[in-house]
Design a protein around this motif. Structure first.
Motif, PDB file in Angstrom:
ATOM      1  N   GLY A 162       0.795  -1.222   0.000  1.00  0.00           N
ATOM      2  CA  GLY A 162       0.000   0.000   0.000  1.00  0.00           C
ATOM      3  C   GLY A 162       0.825   1.269   0.000  1.00  0.00           C
ATOM      4  N   ASN A 163       2.136   1.156   0.169  1.00  0.00           N
ATOM      5  CA  ASN A 163       2.998   2.340   0.161  1.00  0.00           C
ATOM      6  C   ASN A 163       3.315   2.737  -1.275  1.00  0.00           C
ATOM      7  OD1 ASN A 163       3.036   2.393   2.909  1.00  0.00           O
ATOM      8  ND2 ASN A 163       5.147   1.698   3.150  1.00  0.00           N
ATOM      9  N   ILE A 164       2.838   3.889  -1.673  1.00  0.00           N
ATOM     10  CA  ILE A 164       3.101   4.409  -3.016  1.00  0.00           C
ATOM     11  C   ILE A 164       4.608   4.566  -3.226  1.00  0.00           C
ATOM     12  CG2 ILE A 164       2.913   6.520  -4.407  1.00  0.00           C
ATOM     13  CD1 ILE A 164       0.073   6.812  -3.279  1.00  0.00           C
ATOM     14  N   GLY A 165       5.055   4.247  -4.446  1.00  0.00           N
ATOM     15  CA  GLY A 165       6.442   4.472  -4.825  1.00  0.00           C
ATOM     16  C   GLY A 165       7.425   3.428  -4.350  1.00  0.00           C
ATOM     17  N   VAL A 166       6.944   2.317  -3.763  1.00  0.00           N
ATOM     18  CA  VAL A 166       7.844   1.327  -3.174  1.00  0.00           C
ATOM     19  C   VAL A 166       7.630  -0.047  -3.807  1.00  0.00           C
ATOM     20  CG1 VAL A 166       8.629   0.214  -1.060  1.00  0.00           C
ATOM     21  CG2 VAL A 166       7.827   2.594  -0.989  1.00  0.00           C
ATOM     22  N   PHE A 167       8.705  -0.611  -4.362  1.00  0.00           N
ATOM     23  CA  PHE A 167       8.691  -2.004  -4.811  1.00  0.00           C
ATOM     24  C   PHE A 167       8.958  -2.887  -3.600  1.00  0.00           C
ATOM     25  CE2 PHE A 167       9.325   0.067  -8.831  1.00  0.00           C
ATOM     26  CZ  PHE A 167       8.855  -0.811  -9.799  1.00  0.00           C
ATOM     27  N   PRO A 168       8.023  -3.791  -3.221  1.00  0.00           N
ATOM     28  CA  PRO A 168       8.254  -4.667  -2.071  1.00  0.00           C
ATOM     29  C   PRO A 168       9.355  -5.692  -2.346  1.00  0.00           C
ATOM     30  CG  PRO A 168       5.903  -4.527  -2.621  1.00  0.00           C
ATOM     31  CD  PRO A 168       6.668  -3.948  -3.774  1.00  0.00           C
ATOM     32  N   TYR A 169       9.778  -6.347  -1.283  1.00  0.00           N
ATOM     33  CA  TYR A 169      10.810  -7.371  -1.394  1.00  0.00           C
ATOM     34  C   TYR A 169      10.435  -8.425  -2.435  1.00  0.00           C
ATOM     35  CZ  TYR A 169      13.352 -11.644  -0.497  1.00  0.00           C
ATOM     36  OH  TYR A 169      14.091 -12.782  -0.675  1.00  0.00           O
ATOM     37  N   GLY A 170      11.380  -8.681  -3.355  1.00  0.00           N
ATOM     38  CA  GLY A 170      11.231  -9.740  -4.348  1.00  0.00           C
ATOM     39  C   GLY A 170      10.258  -9.446  -5.469  1.00  0.00           C
ATOM     40  N   CYS A 171       9.652  -8.263  -5.480  1.00  0.00           N
ATOM     41  CA  CYS A 171       8.607  -7.949  -6.469  1.00  0.00           C
ATOM     42  C   CYS A 171       9.188  -7.036  -7.536  1.00  0.00           C
ATOM     43  CB  CYS A 171       7.401  -7.317  -5.782  1.00  0.00           C
ATOM     44  SG  CYS A 171       6.630  -8.415  -4.574  1.00  0.00           S
ATOM     45  N   ASP A 172       9.747  -7.650  -8.550  1.00  0.00           N
ATOM     46  CA  ASP A 172      10.479  -6.900  -9.557  1.00  0.00           C
ATOM     47  C   ASP A 172       9.568  -6.201 -10.558  1.00  0.00           C
ATOM     48  OD1 ASP A 172      10.013  -9.665 -10.051  1.00  0.00           O
ATOM     49  OD2 ASP A 172      11.284  -9.600 -11.828  1.00  0.00           O
ATOM     50  N   ILE A 173       8.274  -6.512 -10.606  1.00  0.00           N
ATOM     51  CA  ILE A 173       7.368  -5.745 -11.456  1.00  0.00           C
ATOM     52  C   ILE A 173       6.202  -5.184 -10.634  1.00  0.00           C
ATOM     53  CG2 ILE A 173       7.977  -6.971 -13.571  1.00  0.00           C
ATOM     54  CD1 ILE A 173       5.265  -8.413 -13.344  1.00  0.00           C
ATOM     55  N   CYS A 174       6.440  -4.915  -9.382  1.00  0.00           N
ATOM     56  CA  CYS A 174       5.497  -4.251  -8.484  1.00  0.00           C
ATOM     57  C   CYS A 174       4.367  -5.159  -8.031  1.00  0.00           C
ATOM     58  CB  CYS A 174       4.928  -2.975  -9.108  1.00  0.00           C
ATOM     59  SG  CYS A 174       3.963  -1.955  -7.941  1.00  0.00           S
ATOM     60  N   THR A 175       3.567  -5.634  -8.973  1.00  0.00           N
ATOM     61  CA  THR A 175       2.405  -6.451  -8.621  1.00  0.00           C
ATOM     62  C   THR A 175       2.674  -7.949  -8.743  1.00  0.00           C
ATOM     63  OG1 THR A 175       1.556  -6.245 -10.877  1.00  0.00           O
ATOM     64  CG2 THR A 175       0.757  -4.650  -9.247  1.00  0.00           C
ATOM     65  N   ALA A 176       3.928  -8.324  -8.956  1.00  0.00           N
ATOM     66  CA  ALA A 176       4.275  -9.738  -9.075  1.00  0.00           C
ATOM     67  C   ALA A 176       5.774  -9.927  -8.873  1.00  0.00           C
ATOM     68  CB  ALA A 176       3.856 -10.289 -10.436  1.00  0.00           C
ATOM     69  N   SER A 177       6.137 -11.149  -8.570  1.00  0.00           N
ATOM     70  CA  SER A 177       7.543 -11.530  -8.466  1.00  0.00           C
ATOM     71  C   SER A 177       7.840 -12.472  -9.624  1.00  0.00           C
ATOM     72  CB  SER A 177       7.800 -12.216  -7.118  1.00  0.00           C
ATOM     73  OG  SER A 177       9.153 -12.609  -7.015  1.00  0.00           O
ATOM     74  N   VAL A 178       8.521 -11.965 -10.641  1.00  0.00           N
ATOM     75  CA  VAL A 178       8.745 -12.721 -11.874  1.00  0.00           C
ATOM     76  C   VAL A 178      10.163 -13.257 -11.955  1.00  0.00           C
ATOM     77  CG1 VAL A 178       8.740 -12.606 -14.393  1.00  0.00           C
ATOM     78  CG2 VAL A 178       6.963 -11.422 -13.089  1.00  0.00           C
ATOM     79  N   ALA A 179      11.150 -12.381 -11.856  1.00  0.00           N
ATOM     80  CA  ALA A 179      12.543 -12.828 -11.965  1.00  0.00           C
ATOM     81  C   ALA A 179      13.431 -12.024 -11.023  1.00  0.00           C
ATOM     82  CB  ALA A 179      13.026 -12.692 -13.406  1.00  0.00           C
ATOM     83  N   PRO A 180      13.152 -12.087  -9.724  1.00  0.00           N
ATOM     84  CA  PRO A 180      14.010 -11.380  -8.763  1.00  0.00           C
ATOM     85  C   PRO A 180      15.360 -12.068  -8.638  1.00  0.00           C
ATOM     86  CG  PRO A 180      12.472 -12.758  -7.587  1.00  0.00           C
ATOM     87  CD  PRO A 180      12.109 -12.871  -9.047  1.00  0.00           C
ATOM     88  N   PRO A 181      16.356 -11.419  -8.035  1.00  0.00           N
ATOM     89  CA  PRO A 181      17.645 -12.092  -7.819  1.00  0.00           C
ATOM     90  C   PRO A 181      17.477 -13.383  -7.029  1.00  0.00           C
ATOM     91  CG  PRO A 181      17.815  -9.740  -7.367  1.00  0.00           C
ATOM     92  CD  PRO A 181      16.355 -10.028  -7.555  1.00  0.00           C
ATOM     93  N   ILE A 182      18.246 -14.389  -7.404  1.00  0.00           N
ATOM     94  CA  ILE A 182      18.222 -15.679  -6.709  1.00  0.00           C
ATOM     95  C   ILE A 182      19.373 -15.697  -5.709  1.00  0.00           C
ATOM     96  CG2 ILE A 182      18.414 -18.171  -6.961  1.00  0.00           C
ATOM     97  CD1 ILE A 182      17.259 -17.853  -9.782  1.00  0.00           C
ATOM     98  N   CYS A 183      19.037 -15.870  -4.432  1.00  0.00           N
ATOM     99  CA  CYS A 183      20.036 -15.824  -3.371  1.00  0.00           C
ATOM    100  C   CYS A 183      19.951 -17.081  -2.512  1.00  0.00           C
ATOM    101  CB  CYS A 183      19.813 -14.588  -2.492  1.00  0.00           C
ATOM    102  SG  CYS A 183      19.888 -13.022  -3.401  1.00  0.00           S
TER     103      CYS A 183
END
Length: 219
Positions: free
Chosen positions: A153-174
């Motif tokens: 809900g925070n405008i302007g912020v990409f959450p952890y692992g969410c490389d396209i904002c509304t989904a986690s498609v190809a974040p870094p693999i750690c």
């Protein structure tokens, strides 16, 4: 049409090391040695400087030059957590004054917690034309990040692992997650991560505040 000025402010009680990484492209500012306040270079497009408490720097790219890249505090960008930064690193990302490069492009700013978050950051957008985060947020003047797992809900912020904002498609693999990260990425429910405006509306000031480190909470 004017040009948009970037100001970086240390709003914390201690000095902070500020890393600037420039994007590369035709008609971009991509040579870090051309940035007057960068004191040490780590590569052709990255360097750092130190801001004392309460101090600031400002930069306005030359007419016709796109100023695009990211800013990290106390460490260069990291894809995965380290012993020194067990919560990972978050980034303040920006693309400013891009009209000459592409008249149909956008100016954009955001905070990326995709790979973690070590800093509390805040953007303040003043003067110039309005910025938006989509049709439901037509006039964004400020935004900031919270710790990992607390940005839905925070405008302007990409959450952890969410490389396209509304989904986690190809974040870094750690091999391990940052401390405090949710067990699985939790995306935004709406596409509110990019704060933007048409490149033709450049002008005014984008101020980035470093508000201090996020404390490490062992789990």
């Amino acid at each position: 049409m004017g040009t948009t000025e970037l100001i970086i402010i240390n709003d914390w009680t201690e000095e902070v090391k500020v890393y600037l990484t420039l994007d590369e492209g035709e008609e971009y500012i991509s040579d870090i040695s051309k940035i007057p306040f960068v004191k040490e270079t780590t590569s052709s497009n990255q360097g750092y400087f130190v801001l004392g408490p309460g101090k600031f720097i400002s930069y306005n790219s030359p007419q016709g030059k796109t100023f695009s890249g990211n800013i990290a505090f106390n460490s260069p960008p990291l894809n995965c957590p380290t012993d020194d930064f067990p919560m990972g690193i978050n980034l303040a990302e920006f693309t400013l004054n891009s009209y000459s490069t592409n008249p149909k492009s956008w100016e954009t700013v955001d905070i990326s917690n995709v790979s973690g978050a070590n800093s509390y950051l805040k953007f303040l957008l003043t003067d110039g034309e309005k910025w938006n985060a989509g049709p439901n947020h037509p006039n964004v003047t400020k935004f900031k990040n919270a710790a990992l797992g607390k940005n839905i809900g925070n405008i302007g912020v990409f959450p952890y692992g969410c490389d396209i904002c509304t989904a986690s498609v190809a974040p870094p693999i750690c091999g391990n997650k940052p401390i405090g990260a949710p067990s699985s990425p939790i995306p935004q429910t709406d596409a509110i991560c990019n704060v933007q405006r048409a490149a033709s509306n450049a002008g005014g000031t984008v101020s980035l505040f470093y508000m201090g480190p996020i404390p490490v909470h062992k789990v």
